[in-house]
Design an enzyme around this catalytic site. Structure first.
Site, short mmCIF file in Angstrom:
data_model
loop_
_atom_site.label_atom_id
_atom_site.label_comp_id
_atom_site.label_asym_id
_atom_site.label_seq_id
_atom_site.Cartn_x
_atom_site.Cartn_y
_atom_site.Cartn_z
N GLY A 52 0.78 -1.24 0.00
CA GLY A 52 0.00 0.00 0.00
C GLY A 52 0.81 1.28 0.00
O GLY A 52 0.35 2.31 -0.49
N GLU A 107 4.60 4.26 5.75
CA GLU A 107 3.35 3.49 5.76
C GLU A 107 2.28 4.21 4.95
O GLU A 107 2.26 5.44 4.88
CB GLU A 107 2.82 3.37 7.20
CG GLU A 107 3.29 2.14 7.95
CD GLU A 107 2.50 0.87 7.57
OE1 GLU A 107 1.86 0.83 6.51
OE2 GLU A 107 2.57 -0.07 8.36
N ASP A 108 1.36 3.44 4.41
CA ASP A 108 0.20 4.04 3.77
C ASP A 108 -0.80 4.51 4.83
O ASP A 108 -1.30 5.62 4.78
CB ASP A 108 -0.47 3.04 2.81
CG ASP A 108 -0.69 1.65 3.43
OD1 ASP A 108 -0.30 1.43 4.59
OD2 ASP A 108 -1.27 0.80 2.74
N ASP A 111 -3.95 1.94 11.15
CA ASP A 111 -5.34 1.67 11.49
C ASP A 111 -5.38 1.14 12.93
O ASP A 111 -5.34 1.91 13.88
CB ASP A 111 -5.88 0.67 10.46
CG ASP A 111 -7.34 0.33 10.63
OD1 ASP A 111 -8.03 1.04 11.37
OD2 ASP A 111 -7.81 -0.65 10.03
N LYS A 139 -5.81 6.54 10.90
CA LYS A 139 -7.23 6.24 11.18
C LYS A 139 -7.32 5.94 12.68
O LYS A 139 -7.35 4.78 13.10
CB LYS A 139 -7.65 5.02 10.35
CG LYS A 139 -9.11 5.03 9.95
CD LYS A 139 -9.61 3.68 9.53
CE LYS A 139 -9.08 3.12 8.26
NZ LYS A 139 -9.63 1.76 7.99
N PHE A 160 -13.49 1.66 5.23
CA PHE A 160 -12.44 1.00 4.46
C PHE A 160 -12.03 1.87 3.28
O PHE A 160 -12.83 2.18 2.40
CB PHE A 160 -12.90 -0.38 3.99
CG PHE A 160 -11.74 -1.22 3.54
CD1 PHE A 160 -10.92 -1.84 4.46
CD2 PHE A 160 -11.45 -1.35 2.18
CE1 PHE A 160 -9.82 -2.59 4.06
CE2 PHE A 160 -10.36 -2.11 1.77
CZ PHE A 160 -9.55 -2.73 2.70
N ASP A 167 -5.70 -0.88 -1.48
CA ASP A 167 -6.49 -1.79 -2.31
C ASP A 167 -7.68 -2.38 -1.58
O ASP A 167 -7.80 -2.28 -0.36
CB ASP A 167 -5.61 -2.97 -2.76
CG ASP A 167 -5.40 -3.97 -1.62
OD1 ASP A 167 -5.04 -3.53 -0.51
OD2 ASP A 167 -5.63 -5.17 -1.83
P1 5GP Z 1 -3.25 -1.96 10.99
O1 5GP Z 1 -2.37 -3.11 11.34
O2 5GP Z 1 -2.78 -0.63 11.50
O3 5GP Z 1 -4.68 -2.25 11.34
O4 5GP Z 1 -3.26 -1.87 9.43
C1 5GP Z 1 -2.12 -1.61 8.71
C2 5GP Z 1 -2.23 -2.12 7.30
O5 5GP Z 1 -3.54 -2.61 7.00
C3 5GP Z 1 -1.98 -0.99 6.36
O6 5GP Z 1 -0.62 -0.91 6.04
C4 5GP Z 1 -2.84 -1.35 5.19
O7 5GP Z 1 -2.13 -2.18 4.32
C5 5GP Z 1 -4.00 -2.12 5.79
N1 5GP Z 1 -5.16 -1.23 6.02
C6 5GP Z 1 -5.57 -0.67 7.17
N2 5GP Z 1 -6.67 0.08 7.00
C7 5GP Z 1 -6.96 -0.01 5.69
C8 5GP Z 1 -7.98 0.57 4.86
O8 5GP Z 1 -8.86 1.33 5.28
N3 5GP Z 1 -7.94 0.25 3.54
C9 5GP Z 1 -6.98 -0.57 3.01
N4 5GP Z 1 -7.05 -0.81 1.70
N5 5GP Z 1 -6.01 -1.12 3.75
C10 5GP Z 1 -6.00 -0.84 5.07
#
Ligand code: 5GP
Length: 183
Positions: A52, A107-108, A111, A139, A160, A167
């Site tokens: 991402g 990072e993208d 979350d 987020k 999302f 993606d």
């Molecule tokens: P976390 O571990 O912080 O929940 O999520 C990190 C990874 O999950 C991000 O690097 C991304 O790849 C994916 N991710 C988290 N939220 C989203 C979202 O809203 N949309 C998408 N497409 N990927 C997400």
């Protein structure tokens, strides 16, 4: 911010635009300004988190005017679903030695924080001189693990997101804006 609803021509999945490319660019210019200031003499190693983060990293590095190196890691978390598996696993390690380097993890989105927390812990074990986190999107509403974000471009509500590298089932990464799926 545009509230325009768009129907996807290919699968009819409704999505609402959260940030257009101009808003994204403005956020990246701001982050680049801070990094240019903070890392001027440090020859940083930027480590992009695949997949991402690739669009953000590509746009960001072209605004940085110091010597730097680029590498990638890949951490699996979401798999092909929209919900995090809650488990993170390293599936691609960096090729450039991290020890003694000033590392910026790119990072993208942060979350729950599980993936990023895992990635920062992993980088930390490789003994960098410093390690900081730069994310395009935060987020915060869904955070489960506390992570320190040093550079952040945009905030997003729960939902999302797709586009600009993000993606859903490998689709939408090429959209120039950022959208919430389902509107
Ligand atoms: P976390 O571990 O912080 O929940 O999520 C990190 C990874 O999950 C991000 O690097 C991304 O790849 C994916 N991710 C988290 N939220 C989203 C979202 O809203 N949309 C998408 N497409 N990927 C997400």
């Amino acid at each position: 911010m545009s509230q325009k609803f768009i129907m996807n021509r290919f699968n009819q999945e409704k999505r609402r635009q959260l940030y257009d490319s101009q808003e994204i660019n403005k956020a990246i210019v701001k982050i680049a300004g801070y990094i240019n200031h903070d890392y001027k003499e440090l020859n940083p190693l930027l480590i992009g988190v695949l997949k991402g983060g690739f669009v953000f990293l590509a746009d960001l590095v072209r605004l940085l005017d110091m010597p730097l190196e680029i590498d990638f890691i890949q951490v699996s978390s979401y798999g092909r679903n929209r919900e995090s598996s809650g488990r993170a696993e390293l599936i691609l390690e960096p090729q450039i030695p991290v020890s003694g380097r000033h590392v910026l993890l790119i990072e993208d989105i942060v979350d729950t924080g599980l993936t990023t927390g895992f990635a920062m812990d992993y980088i930390g074990k490789l003994k960098p001189s410093s390690a900081k986190l730069c994310t395009l999107i935060d987020k915060p509403s869904r955070r489960k693990v506390e992570v320190e974000i040093h550079y952040c471009g945009l905030e997003a509500p729960d939902g999302f997101l797709v586009g600009y590298g993000l993606d859903c089932d490998e689709k939408y990464r090429n959209l120039p804006g950022i959208y919430i799926l389902g509107g």
